[in-house]
Design a protein around this motif. Structure first.
Motif, PDB file in Angstrom:
ATOM      1  N   ASP A   1     -14.756   4.233 -14.266  1.00  0.00           N
ATOM      2  CA  ASP A   1     -13.858   3.216 -13.123  1.00  0.00           C
ATOM      3  C   ASP A   1     -14.785   2.264 -12.714  1.00  0.00           C
ATOM      4  OD1 ASP A   1     -11.747   4.725 -13.269  1.00  0.00           O
ATOM      5  OD2 ASP A   1     -12.233   5.740 -11.720  1.00  0.00           O
ATOM      6  N   PHE A   2     -16.162   2.111 -13.072  1.00  0.00           N
ATOM      7  CA  PHE A   2     -17.004   1.080 -12.470  1.00  0.00           C
ATOM      8  C   PHE A   2     -17.191  -0.267 -13.167  1.00  0.00           C
ATOM      9  CE2 PHE A   2     -19.772   4.011 -14.840  1.00  0.00           C
ATOM     10  CZ  PHE A   2     -20.554   3.033 -15.752  1.00  0.00           C
ATOM     11  N   ILE A   3     -16.606   0.015 -14.439  1.00  0.00           N
ATOM     12  CA  ILE A   3     -16.435  -1.476 -15.326  1.00  0.00           C
ATOM     13  C   ILE A   3     -15.107  -1.841 -14.890  1.00  0.00           C
ATOM     14  CG2 ILE A   3     -15.671  -2.050 -17.619  1.00  0.00           C
ATOM     15  CD1 ILE A   3     -17.006   0.653 -18.814  1.00  0.00           C
ATOM     16  N   PRO A   4     -15.445  -3.258 -14.494  1.00  0.00           N
ATOM     17  CA  PRO A   4     -14.567  -4.114 -13.864  1.00  0.00           C
ATOM     18  C   PRO A   4     -13.266  -4.383 -14.673  1.00  0.00           C
ATOM     19  CG  PRO A   4     -16.709  -5.188 -13.733  1.00  0.00           C
ATOM     20  CD  PRO A   4     -16.929  -4.034 -14.460  1.00  0.00           C
ATOM     21  N   VAL A   5     -12.194  -4.272 -13.992  1.00  0.00           N
ATOM     22  CA  VAL A   5     -10.913  -4.564 -14.537  1.00  0.00           C
ATOM     23  C   VAL A   5     -10.469  -3.238 -15.658  1.00  0.00           C
ATOM     24  CG1 VAL A   5      -9.188  -6.000 -15.745  1.00  0.00           C
ATOM     25  CG2 VAL A   5     -10.898  -6.961 -14.285  1.00  0.00           C
ATOM     26  N   ILE A   6     -11.091  -3.017 -16.659  1.00  0.00           N
ATOM     27  CA  ILE A   6     -10.699  -2.191 -17.479  1.00  0.00           C
ATOM     28  C   ILE A   6     -11.019  -0.755 -17.365  1.00  0.00           C
ATOM     29  CG2 ILE A   6     -10.798  -3.679 -19.522  1.00  0.00           C
ATOM     30  CD1 ILE A   6     -13.249  -2.352 -20.518  1.00  0.00           C
ATOM     31  N   GLY A   7     -11.980  -0.639 -16.228  1.00  0.00           N
ATOM     32  CA  GLY A   7     -12.064   0.754 -15.567  1.00  0.00           C
ATOM     33  C   GLY A   7     -10.859   1.530 -15.153  1.00  0.00           C
ATOM     34  N   TYR A   8      -9.976   0.792 -14.687  1.00  0.00           N
ATOM     35  CA  TYR A   8      -8.904   1.276 -14.140  1.00  0.00           C
ATOM     36  C   TYR A   8      -7.696   1.324 -15.073  1.00  0.00           C
ATOM     37  CZ  TYR A   8     -11.033   1.719  -9.637  1.00  0.00           C
ATOM     38  OH  TYR A   8     -12.093   2.100  -8.657  1.00  0.00           O
ATOM     39  N   LEU A   9      -7.784   0.901 -16.191  1.00  0.00           N
ATOM     40  CA  LEU A   9      -6.764   0.714 -17.209  1.00  0.00           C
ATOM     41  C   LEU A   9      -6.235   2.127 -17.827  1.00  0.00           C
ATOM     42  CD1 LEU A   9      -7.409  -2.197 -19.508  1.00  0.00           C
ATOM     43  CD2 LEU A   9      -5.663  -1.928 -17.610  1.00  0.00           C
ATOM     44  N   ASP A  10      -7.187   2.949 -17.736  1.00  0.00           N
ATOM     45  CA  ASP A  10      -6.720   4.615 -18.272  1.00  0.00           C
ATOM     46  C   ASP A  10      -6.023   5.208 -17.271  1.00  0.00           C
ATOM     47  OD1 ASP A  10      -8.821   4.601 -16.388  1.00  0.00           O
ATOM     48  OD2 ASP A  10      -9.993   6.406 -17.579  1.00  0.00           O
ATOM     49  N   ASP A  11      -6.372   4.836 -15.869  1.00  0.00           N
ATOM     50  CA  ASP A  11      -5.415   5.429 -14.893  1.00  0.00           C
ATOM     51  C   ASP A  11      -3.912   4.779 -14.601  1.00  0.00           C
ATOM     52  OD1 ASP A  11      -7.568   7.072 -14.298  1.00  0.00           O
ATOM     53  OD2 ASP A  11      -8.499   5.852 -12.879  1.00  0.00           O
ATOM     54  N   LEU A  12      -4.162   3.664 -15.083  1.00  0.00           N
ATOM     55  CA  LEU A  12      -2.789   2.920 -14.773  1.00  0.00           C
ATOM     56  C   LEU A  12      -1.996   2.717 -15.964  1.00  0.00           C
ATOM     57  CD1 LEU A  12      -4.503  -0.260 -12.744  1.00  0.00           C
ATOM     58  CD2 LEU A  12      -2.904   1.724 -11.877  1.00  0.00           C
TER      59      LEU A  12
ATOM     60  N   LEU B   1       2.864  10.369  -9.533  1.00  0.00           N
ATOM     61  CA  LEU B   1       2.114  10.728 -10.424  1.00  0.00           C
ATOM     62  C   LEU B   1       1.472  12.296 -10.601  1.00  0.00           C
ATOM     63  CD1 LEU B   1       0.979   9.223 -13.188  1.00  0.00           C
ATOM     64  CD2 LEU B   1      -0.916   8.596 -11.881  1.00  0.00           C
ATOM     65  N   LYS B   2       1.010  12.413  -9.261  1.00  0.00           N
ATOM     66  CA  LYS B   2       0.262  13.542  -9.167  1.00  0.00           C
ATOM     67  C   LYS B   2       1.267  14.887  -9.304  1.00  0.00           C
ATOM     68  CE  LYS B   2      -2.461  16.411  -5.781  1.00  0.00           C
ATOM     69  NZ  LYS B   2      -3.068  16.417  -4.311  1.00  0.00           N
ATOM     70  N   LYS B   3       2.723  14.660  -8.583  1.00  0.00           N
ATOM     71  CA  LYS B   3       3.564  15.663  -8.792  1.00  0.00           C
ATOM     72  C   LYS B   3       4.002  15.830 -10.430  1.00  0.00           C
ATOM     73  CE  LYS B   3       8.058  14.890  -8.330  1.00  0.00           C
ATOM     74  NZ  LYS B   3       9.237  14.700  -7.939  1.00  0.00           N
ATOM     75  N   ASN B   4       4.293  14.726 -10.928  1.00  0.00           N
ATOM     76  CA  ASN B   4       4.759  14.800 -12.485  1.00  0.00           C
ATOM     77  C   ASN B   4       3.502  15.525 -13.137  1.00  0.00           C
ATOM     78  OD1 ASN B   4       7.043  13.701 -11.911  1.00  0.00           O
ATOM     79  ND2 ASN B   4       6.457  11.627 -12.442  1.00  0.00           N
TER      80      ASN B   4
ATOM     81  N   GLN C   1       0.768  -1.264  -0.097  1.00  0.00           N
ATOM     82  CA  GLN C   1       0.149  -0.089  -0.178  1.00  0.00           C
ATOM     83  C   GLN C   1       0.999   1.095  -0.018  1.00  0.00           C
ATOM     84  OE1 GLN C   1      -2.899   0.247   3.151  1.00  0.00           O
ATOM     85  NE2 GLN C   1      -3.977   2.025   2.343  1.00  0.00           N
ATOM     86  N   SER C   2       1.996   1.389   0.853  1.00  0.00           N
ATOM     87  CA  SER C   2       2.742   2.440   0.803  1.00  0.00           C
ATOM     88  C   SER C   2       3.251   2.796  -0.409  1.00  0.00           C
ATOM     89  CB  SER C   2       3.892   2.342   1.699  1.00  0.00           C
ATOM     90  OG  SER C   2       4.669   1.318   1.581  1.00  0.00           O
ATOM     91  N   ALA C   3       3.703   1.693  -1.266  1.00  0.00           N
ATOM     92  CA  ALA C   3       4.438   1.856  -2.621  1.00  0.00           C
ATOM     93  C   ALA C   3       3.261   2.347  -3.705  1.00  0.00           C
ATOM     94  CB  ALA C   3       4.815   0.468  -3.081  1.00  0.00           C
ATOM     95  N   TRP C   4       1.946   1.965  -3.452  1.00  0.00           N
ATOM     96  CA  TRP C   4       1.020   2.752  -4.112  1.00  0.00           C
ATOM     97  C   TRP C   4       0.677   4.160  -4.112  1.00  0.00           C
ATOM     98  CZ3 TRP C   4      -0.706   0.607  -8.573  1.00  0.00           C
ATOM     99  CH2 TRP C   4      -1.136  -0.658  -8.647  1.00  0.00           C
ATOM    100  N   LYS C   5       1.074   4.308  -2.622  1.00  0.00           N
ATOM    101  CA  LYS C   5       0.654   5.571  -2.271  1.00  0.00           C
ATOM    102  C   LYS C   5       1.982   6.623  -2.784  1.00  0.00           C
ATOM    103  CE  LYS C   5      -2.016   5.237   1.891  1.00  0.00           C
ATOM    104  NZ  LYS C   5      -2.141   5.347   3.287  1.00  0.00           N
ATOM    105  N   LYS C   6       3.034   6.079  -2.748  1.00  0.00           N
ATOM    106  CA  LYS C   6       4.187   6.858  -3.490  1.00  0.00           C
ATOM    107  C   LYS C   6       4.128   7.090  -4.915  1.00  0.00           C
ATOM    108  CE  LYS C   6       9.399   6.666  -3.801  1.00  0.00           C
ATOM    109  NZ  LYS C   6      10.489   5.996  -3.679  1.00  0.00           N
ATOM    110  N   TRP C   7       3.409   5.976  -5.656  1.00  0.00           N
ATOM    111  CA  TRP C   7       3.377   5.942  -6.904  1.00  0.00           C
ATOM    112  C   TRP C   7       2.365   7.094  -7.306  1.00  0.00           C
ATOM    113  CZ3 TRP C   7      -0.749   4.679 -10.307  1.00  0.00           C
ATOM    114  CH2 TRP C   7      -0.482   4.532 -11.495  1.00  0.00           C
ATOM    115  N   ALA C   8       1.304   6.949  -6.602  1.00  0.00           N
ATOM    116  CA  ALA C   8       0.293   7.969  -6.888  1.00  0.00           C
ATOM    117  C   ALA C   8       0.697   9.482  -6.481  1.00  0.00           C
ATOM    118  CB  ALA C   8      -1.010   7.828  -5.935  1.00  0.00           C
ATOM    119  N   ARG C   9       1.363   9.648  -5.454  1.00  0.00           N
ATOM    120  CA  ARG C   9       2.253  11.008  -5.366  1.00  0.00           C
ATOM    121  C   ARG C   9       3.177  11.336  -6.344  1.00  0.00           C
ATOM    122  NH1 ARG C   9       2.530   9.115   0.096  1.00  0.00           N
ATOM    123  NH2 ARG C   9       4.746   8.556  -0.223  1.00  0.00           N
TER     124      ARG C   9
END
Length: 125
Positions: free
Chosen positions: A53-64, A13-16, A3-11
Motif C-alpha cells: 500500500d505504500f507504493i503511490p497509486v498502484i498500492g491500493y489497486l489490488d484492494d480496489l 466487501l467485508k460481508k461478501n 465518505q459514507s459511501a466508501w464505508k458502505k462499500w467497505a462493509r
C-alpha cells in the motif's frame, strides 16, 4: 464518492468476503468456484498485499480491483440459492475474519521469486 459511501462499500466487501468463506464450505458450490473463493478469501485475509500500500497509486489497486473482481467472479459461479443463504448468514453473524498468515507467506514467496528473477536477469554474467 462520499465518505459514507466508501464505508458502505467497505462493509459490503467485508460481508461478501465472509459470505464467500461460508460458500467455500458448502457442498453445493462447484469446485471451480471453490478454487476462486480460496484465492480471494486467502488474499483478503492475508496481512501482506501483493502490491504494498505504500507504493503511490498502484498500492491500493489490488484492494480496489483484485478483490472486487475476484468476488464478482466467484459469485457468478456460485448457485444463486447458496449465495443468498451465505449472504444472510454473513449478515446475521457479522464475524470478523482472522488474518491468514499462510497467504501472507505465499505472497512473500512470490515477491522473493520476482526479486530473485529480476536479479538473475539484471546481474551481468
Amino acid at each position: 464518492m462520499k465518505q459514507s459511501a466508501w464505508k458502505k462499500w467497505a462493509r459490503e466487501l467485508k460481508k461478501n468476503t465472509y459470505a464467500l468463506y461460508l460458500a467455500s464450505k458448502d457442498s453445493r458450490v462447484p469446485w471451480t468456484a471453490k478454487i476462486i473463493i480460496w484465492f480471494v478469501v486467502a488474499y483478503a485475509l492475508s496481512p501482506i498485499d501483493l502490491i504494498p500500500d505504500f507504493i503511490p497509486v498502484i498500492g491500493y489497486l489490488d484492494d480496489l480491483l483484485i478483490l472486487p473482481i475476484g468476488i464478482w467472479l466467484a459469485i457468478q459461479i456460485i448457485p444463486n440459492a447458496v449465495w443468498l443463504e451465505c449472504q444472510i448468514t454473513a449478515e446475521k453473524e457479522s464475524l470478523s475474519l482472522p488474518k491468514n498468515w499462510r497467504a501472507g507467506i505465499i505472497i512473500i514467496c512470490i515477491w522473493l521469486l520476482v526479486i530473485g528473477g529480476f536479479l538473475l536477469w539484471a546481474w551481468p554474467l
